[in-house]
Design a protein around this motif. Structure first.
Motif, PDB file in Angstrom:
ATOM      1  N   UNK A   1       0.837  -1.147   0.000  1.00  0.00           N
ATOM      2  CA  UNK A   1       0.000   0.000   0.000  1.00  0.00           C
ATOM      3  C   UNK A   1       0.897   1.229   0.000  1.00  0.00           C
ATOM      4  N   UNK A   2       0.500   2.218  -0.764  1.00  0.00           N
ATOM      5  CA  UNK A   2       1.248   3.473  -0.798  1.00  0.00           C
ATOM      6  C   UNK A   2       0.302   4.610  -0.419  1.00  0.00           C
ATOM      7  N   UNK A   3       0.763   5.456   0.487  1.00  0.00           N
ATOM      8  CA  UNK A   3      -0.038   6.592   0.954  1.00  0.00           C
ATOM      9  C   UNK A   3       0.789   7.859   0.746  1.00  0.00           C
ATOM     10  N   UNK A   4       0.146   8.885   0.205  1.00  0.00           N
ATOM     11  CA  UNK A   4       0.806  10.190   0.082  1.00  0.00           C
ATOM     12  C   UNK A   4       0.006  11.178   0.908  1.00  0.00           C
ATOM     13  N   UNK A   5       0.697  11.857   1.821  1.00  0.00           N
ATOM     14  CA  UNK A   5       0.066  12.853   2.681  1.00  0.00           C
ATOM     15  C   UNK A   5       0.566  14.219   2.237  1.00  0.00           C
ATOM     16  N   UNK A   6      -0.367  15.151   2.031  1.00  0.00           N
ATOM     17  CA  UNK A   6       0.001  16.519   1.675  1.00  0.00           C
ATOM     18  C   UNK A   6      -0.595  17.470   2.696  1.00  0.00           C
TER      19      UNK A   6
ATOM     20  N   UNK B   1       8.836   8.382   4.442  1.00  0.00           N
ATOM     21  CA  UNK B   1       9.833   9.249   3.808  1.00  0.00           C
ATOM     22  C   UNK B   1      10.086  10.510   4.614  1.00  0.00           C
ATOM     23  N   UNK B   2      11.109  11.224   4.190  1.00  0.00           N
ATOM     24  CA  UNK B   2      11.364  12.551   4.735  1.00  0.00           C
ATOM     25  C   UNK B   2      10.349  13.519   4.134  1.00  0.00           C
ATOM     26  N   UNK B   3      10.336  14.749   4.593  1.00  0.00           N
ATOM     27  CA  UNK B   3       9.442  15.764   4.045  1.00  0.00           C
ATOM     28  C   UNK B   3       9.969  16.259   2.707  1.00  0.00           C
TER      29      UNK B   3
ATOM     30  N   UNK C   1       4.845  17.270   1.367  1.00  0.00           N
ATOM     31  CA  UNK C   1       4.273  15.932   1.232  1.00  0.00           C
ATOM     32  C   UNK C   1       5.210  14.922   1.871  1.00  0.00           C
ATOM     33  N   UNK C   2       4.627  13.800   2.259  1.00  0.00           N
ATOM     34  CA  UNK C   2       5.371  12.698   2.846  1.00  0.00           C
ATOM     35  C   UNK C   2       4.752  11.421   2.292  1.00  0.00           C
TER      36      UNK C   2
END
Length: 63
Positions: A1-6, A35-37, A48-49
């Motif tokens: 699963x991949x999640x992108x937070x903005x 990930x890093x920011x 995003x992270x």
């Protein structure tokens, strides 16, 4: 699963902390990477992270 937070820098840092605590103690999670920011292109206040998660399926046997 991949999640992108903005979100704002503060929101993304909170998301990193939340997912790290949640995933660290989850028995179904095999591997995770947070990930890093990263600064959004063309925006001075949005970041995003990325969160990558590999789950395992736990099957409970009925007796």
């Amino acid at each position: 699963m991949k999640i992108r937070v903005m979100g704002t820098k503060e929101e993304c840092i909170l998301a990193q902390e939340y997912y790290k605590a949640f995933l660290k103690n989850n028995k179904q999670v095999v591997v995770y990477l947070i990930s890093e920011l990263y600064a959004n292109r063309g925006s001075s206040n949005l970041f995003r992270v990325y969160i990558d998660i590999i789950y395992t399926i736990i099957v409970e046997c009925e007796s």
